[in-house]
Design a protein around this motif. Structure first.
Motif, PDB file in Angstrom:
ATOM      1  N   HIS A 171       0.852  -1.198   0.000  1.00  0.00           N
ATOM      2  CA  HIS A 171       0.000   0.000   0.000  1.00  0.00           C
ATOM      3  C   HIS A 171       0.882   1.241   0.000  1.00  0.00           C
ATOM      4  O   HIS A 171       2.106   1.116   0.136  1.00  0.00           O
ATOM      5  CB  HIS A 171      -0.984   0.002   1.185  1.00  0.00           C
ATOM      6  CG  HIS A 171      -0.362  -0.262   2.524  1.00  0.00           C
ATOM      7  ND1 HIS A 171      -1.056  -0.269   3.705  1.00  0.00           N
ATOM      8  CD2 HIS A 171       0.912  -0.542   2.885  1.00  0.00           C
ATOM      9  CE1 HIS A 171      -0.256  -0.516   4.720  1.00  0.00           C
ATOM     10  NE2 HIS A 171       0.944  -0.702   4.248  1.00  0.00           N
ATOM     11  N   SER A 173       0.692   3.499   2.235  1.00  0.00           N
ATOM     12  CA  SER A 173       0.789   3.997   3.619  1.00  0.00           C
ATOM     13  C   SER A 173       2.230   4.157   4.125  1.00  0.00           C
ATOM     14  O   SER A 173       2.483   5.059   4.936  1.00  0.00           O
ATOM     15  CB  SER A 173      -0.015   3.096   4.556  1.00  0.00           C
ATOM     16  OG  SER A 173      -1.349   3.020   4.116  1.00  0.00           O
ATOM     17  N   GLN A 176       3.587   7.579   4.528  1.00  0.00           N
ATOM     18  CA  GLN A 176       3.279   8.326   5.764  1.00  0.00           C
ATOM     19  C   GLN A 176       4.491   8.275   6.691  1.00  0.00           C
ATOM     20  O   GLN A 176       4.922   9.298   7.227  1.00  0.00           O
ATOM     21  CB  GLN A 176       2.123   7.652   6.520  1.00  0.00           C
ATOM     22  CG  GLN A 176       0.754   7.791   5.922  1.00  0.00           C
ATOM     23  CD  GLN A 176      -0.313   7.273   6.906  1.00  0.00           C
ATOM     24  OE1 GLN A 176      -0.161   7.333   8.116  1.00  0.00           O
ATOM     25  NE2 GLN A 176      -1.408   6.753   6.363  1.00  0.00           N
ATOM     26  N   ARG A 197       0.176  -6.594  -4.795  1.00  0.00           N
ATOM     27  CA  ARG A 197      -0.305  -7.724  -3.993  1.00  0.00           C
ATOM     28  C   ARG A 197      -0.484  -8.916  -4.907  1.00  0.00           C
ATOM     29  O   ARG A 197      -0.862  -8.763  -6.074  1.00  0.00           O
ATOM     30  CB  ARG A 197      -1.634  -7.399  -3.306  1.00  0.00           C
ATOM     31  CG  ARG A 197      -1.470  -6.389  -2.211  1.00  0.00           C
ATOM     32  CD  ARG A 197      -2.760  -6.116  -1.465  1.00  0.00           C
ATOM     33  NE  ARG A 197      -2.674  -4.790  -0.845  1.00  0.00           N
ATOM     34  CZ  ARG A 197      -3.633  -4.227  -0.139  1.00  0.00           C
ATOM     35  NH1 ARG A 197      -4.782  -4.867   0.038  1.00  0.00           N
ATOM     36  NH2 ARG A 197      -3.459  -3.041   0.388  1.00  0.00           N
ATOM     37  N   GLN A 210      -2.496   3.367  -5.750  1.00  0.00           N
ATOM     38  CA  GLN A 210      -3.219   3.981  -4.632  1.00  0.00           C
ATOM     39  C   GLN A 210      -2.741   5.414  -4.472  1.00  0.00           C
ATOM     40  O   GLN A 210      -1.655   5.767  -4.919  1.00  0.00           O
ATOM     41  CB  GLN A 210      -2.876   3.260  -3.320  1.00  0.00           C
ATOM     42  CG  GLN A 210      -3.523   1.925  -3.139  1.00  0.00           C
ATOM     43  CD  GLN A 210      -3.338   1.406  -1.708  1.00  0.00           C
ATOM     44  OE1 GLN A 210      -2.463   1.867  -0.971  1.00  0.00           O
ATOM     45  NE2 GLN A 210      -4.156   0.444  -1.336  1.00  0.00           N
ATOM     46  N   GLU A 212      -2.257   7.887  -1.117  1.00  0.00           N
ATOM     47  CA  GLU A 212      -2.331   8.003   0.325  1.00  0.00           C
ATOM     48  C   GLU A 212      -2.561   9.462   0.657  1.00  0.00           C
ATOM     49  O   GLU A 212      -2.065  10.352  -0.054  1.00  0.00           O
ATOM     50  CB  GLU A 212      -0.977   7.566   0.898  1.00  0.00           C
ATOM     51  CG  GLU A 212      -0.981   7.319   2.371  1.00  0.00           C
ATOM     52  CD  GLU A 212      -1.689   6.020   2.717  1.00  0.00           C
ATOM     53  OE1 GLU A 212      -1.968   5.211   1.801  1.00  0.00           O
ATOM     54  OE2 GLU A 212      -1.980   5.819   3.902  1.00  0.00           O
ATOM     55  N   THR A 254      -5.111   3.194  11.968  1.00  0.00           N
ATOM     56  CA  THR A 254      -6.071   4.261  12.280  1.00  0.00           C
ATOM     57  C   THR A 254      -7.039   3.814  13.381  1.00  0.00           C
ATOM     58  O   THR A 254      -7.359   2.631  13.507  1.00  0.00           O
ATOM     59  CB  THR A 254      -6.902   4.647  11.031  1.00  0.00           C
ATOM     60  OG1 THR A 254      -7.260   3.455  10.345  1.00  0.00           O
ATOM     61  CG2 THR A 254      -6.141   5.567  10.112  1.00  0.00           C
ATOM     62  N   ALA A 307      -5.874  10.087   7.997  1.00  0.00           N
ATOM     63  CA  ALA A 307      -5.180   9.524   6.828  1.00  0.00           C
ATOM     64  C   ALA A 307      -6.223   8.813   5.988  1.00  0.00           C
ATOM     65  O   ALA A 307      -7.304   8.453   6.475  1.00  0.00           O
ATOM     66  CB  ALA A 307      -4.106   8.535   7.270  1.00  0.00           C
ATOM     67  N   PHE A 308      -5.924   8.653   4.726  1.00  0.00           N
ATOM     68  CA  PHE A 308      -6.818   7.862   3.870  1.00  0.00           C
ATOM     69  C   PHE A 308      -6.025   7.198   2.761  1.00  0.00           C
ATOM     70  O   PHE A 308      -4.900   7.616   2.443  1.00  0.00           O
ATOM     71  CB  PHE A 308      -7.948   8.741   3.279  1.00  0.00           C
ATOM     72  CG  PHE A 308      -7.456   9.966   2.559  1.00  0.00           C
ATOM     73  CD1 PHE A 308      -7.030   9.903   1.237  1.00  0.00           C
ATOM     74  CD2 PHE A 308      -7.429  11.204   3.202  1.00  0.00           C
ATOM     75  CE1 PHE A 308      -6.586  11.041   0.570  1.00  0.00           C
ATOM     76  CE2 PHE A 308      -6.979  12.357   2.540  1.00  0.00           C
ATOM     77  CZ  PHE A 308      -6.558  12.261   1.224  1.00  0.00           C
TER      78      PHE A 308
HETATM   79  N1  DAH Z   1      -3.504   1.141   3.366  1.00  0.00           N
HETATM   80  C1  DAH Z   1      -4.874   0.682   3.302  1.00  0.00           C
HETATM   81  C2  DAH Z   1      -5.006  -0.454   2.299  1.00  0.00           C
HETATM   82  O1  DAH Z   1      -4.242  -0.517   1.399  1.00  0.00           O
HETATM   83  C3  DAH Z   1      -5.792   1.803   2.934  1.00  0.00           C
HETATM   84  C4  DAH Z   1      -5.886   2.817   3.996  1.00  0.00           C
HETATM   85  C5  DAH Z   1      -6.891   2.750   4.952  1.00  0.00           C
HETATM   86  C6  DAH Z   1      -4.962   3.835   4.068  1.00  0.00           C
HETATM   87  C7  DAH Z   1      -6.978   3.660   5.955  1.00  0.00           C
HETATM   88  C8  DAH Z   1      -5.062   4.789   5.072  1.00  0.00           C
HETATM   89  C9  DAH Z   1      -6.074   4.679   6.020  1.00  0.00           C
HETATM   90  O2  DAH Z   1      -4.227   5.799   5.206  1.00  0.00           O
HETATM   91  O3  DAH Z   1      -6.162   5.603   7.009  1.00  0.00           O
HETATM   92  O4  DAH Z   1      -5.870  -1.228   2.410  1.00  0.00           O
END
Ligand code: DAH
Length: 355
Positions: A171, A173, A176, A197, A210, A212, A254, A307-308
């Motif tokens: 991911h 992430s 971050q 993956r 993705q 982030e 999170t 975060a998302f």
């Molecule tokens: N990293 C997660 C994934 O790949 C997605 C994700 C969910 C990223 C919540 C985030 C978060 O920063 O806060 O499934």
């Protein structure tokens, strides 16, 4: 025969022949150079007594003009023949069919990444990047996903060594962690990029994209997260109203965590975003877990934020009506020609993102 007449006859006959430019220049200097024949004759004038002097000078001038003219004529001929040769060589047959002009296209995923970056930069996010080959610390441990955590198995990770220390990031992430470890808060970044993956079917590819998002500051709460995502979805789909719902979920990094769905319906075989009773999951998000902040030496008592993580390919498919994820990665030029974008048409919020 006088000297002058001899010079004249000799050189006029030379100038009758076929000559190239250097030969003409040679004649020119033989006649008119510093010690040229004609120049030398001119020098003689002073020593000739009248009345011959006048006649000599007049004859000399006439011969000089004649020779000069003959040289100019020759030079003209050469110039004209050079032009003709050039014209002959550079001839264009305007009746020939045109050569097919192939113009490259921007891939819909690249276009979507540009659009996303443009939208978030408008509200103060900067763009960060991280490497595709990550270490397990950034990808898992620092994101509050310790060894043996079930979330590790769910990621179908491609490990690159036996000790499972190096991997292809599952991911975005870990960006971050990279961003927060090397800078001081506040943070307001997005990080688009490739993720991997071990998974492949109509809706999953082993490599996918993705973006982030991370916003850490004093007094950031879930309301900010909701406002930010609401703005983003509306801008991205270029619609006024959006139906959005936050569903409780779980991510190790999170707390609380949520998944976000957007409303849609199918009308005449077409998907309409923002209306209807059906829900489509498009992203995961939440408030950054205090452990994650501690891992990068940010004090969670002073700083917190959201975060998302958004799946880019899914968004591109929805926006541009592409129904098989695999077609993104097949490199079929006809497909790219149809779904691709004009490279000169850079998306901006002002000019319109996709038009
Ligand atoms: N990293 C997660 C994934 O790949 C997605 C994700 C969910 C990223 C919540 C985030 C978060 O920063 O806060 O499934």
């Amino acid at each position: 025969m006088s000297d002058l007449k001899k010079i004249k006859d000799e050189f006029l006959s030379k100038l009758q022949k076929k000559l190239d430019l250097s030969e003409i220049n040679k004649i020119k200097s033989d006649l008119f150079g510093k010690n040229g024949l004609i120049s030398s004759e001119f020098k003689k004038i002073g020593s000739i007594a009248e009345p011959e002097k006048k006649k000599f000078a007049s004859d000399l001038n006439i011969i000089k003009d004649e020779l000069q003219e003959a040289i100019n004529l020759k030079l003209n001929q050469i110039e004209i023949s050079e032009i003709n040769q050039k014209l002959e060589k550079e001839k264009v047959d305007v009746t020939l069919p045109e050569r097919t002009f192939i113009r490259g296209k921007i891939h819909p995923v690249s276009q979507t990444i540009d659009e996303i970056s443009s939208i978030f930069s408008e509200i103060g996010f900067s763009v960060e990047e991280g490497p595709d080959v990550e270490n397990e610390h950034n990808n898992f441990t620092a994101l509050n996903t310790p060894d043996n955590h079930p979330a590790r198995d769910m990621h179908d990770t491609f490990y690159l060594d036996k000790n499972k220390k190096k991997l292809l990031r599952t991911h975005t992430s870990p960006v971050q962690i990279r961003t927060m470890s090397k800078n001081k808060p506040p943070f307001k970044i997005i990080a688009p990029g490739r993720t991997y993956r071990s998974d492949s079917d109509q809706t999953h590819a082993p490599m996918f994209h993705q973006v982030e998002g991370l916003h850490i500051d004093k007094n950031i709460n879930m309301g900010h997260l909701k406002g930010c995502l609401n703005y983003f979805i509306k801008e991205f789909f270029e619609i006024e109203k959006i139906k959005m719902r936050f569903r409780p979920s779980h991510f190790p990094f999170t707390e609380p965590s949520a998944e976000v769905d957007i409303g849609y319906e199918i009308k005449d075989g077409k998907i309409i975003i923002g209306e209807g009773n059906k829900w489509l999951e498009i992203l995961g998000c939440g408030m950054v877990h205090p452990n994650v902040l501690k891992n990068v030496k940010v004090d969670p008592k002073n700083y917190q934020g959201y975060a998302f993580g958004i799946g880019i390919d899914r968004l591109a498919m929805l926006k541009y009506g592409i129904n098989d994820l695999r077609s993104f990665f097949e490199c079929d030029y006809r497909w790219l020609n149809h779904f691709g974008f004009d490279p000169l048409d850079v998306p901006t919020n002002y000019r319109g993102l996709s038009r």
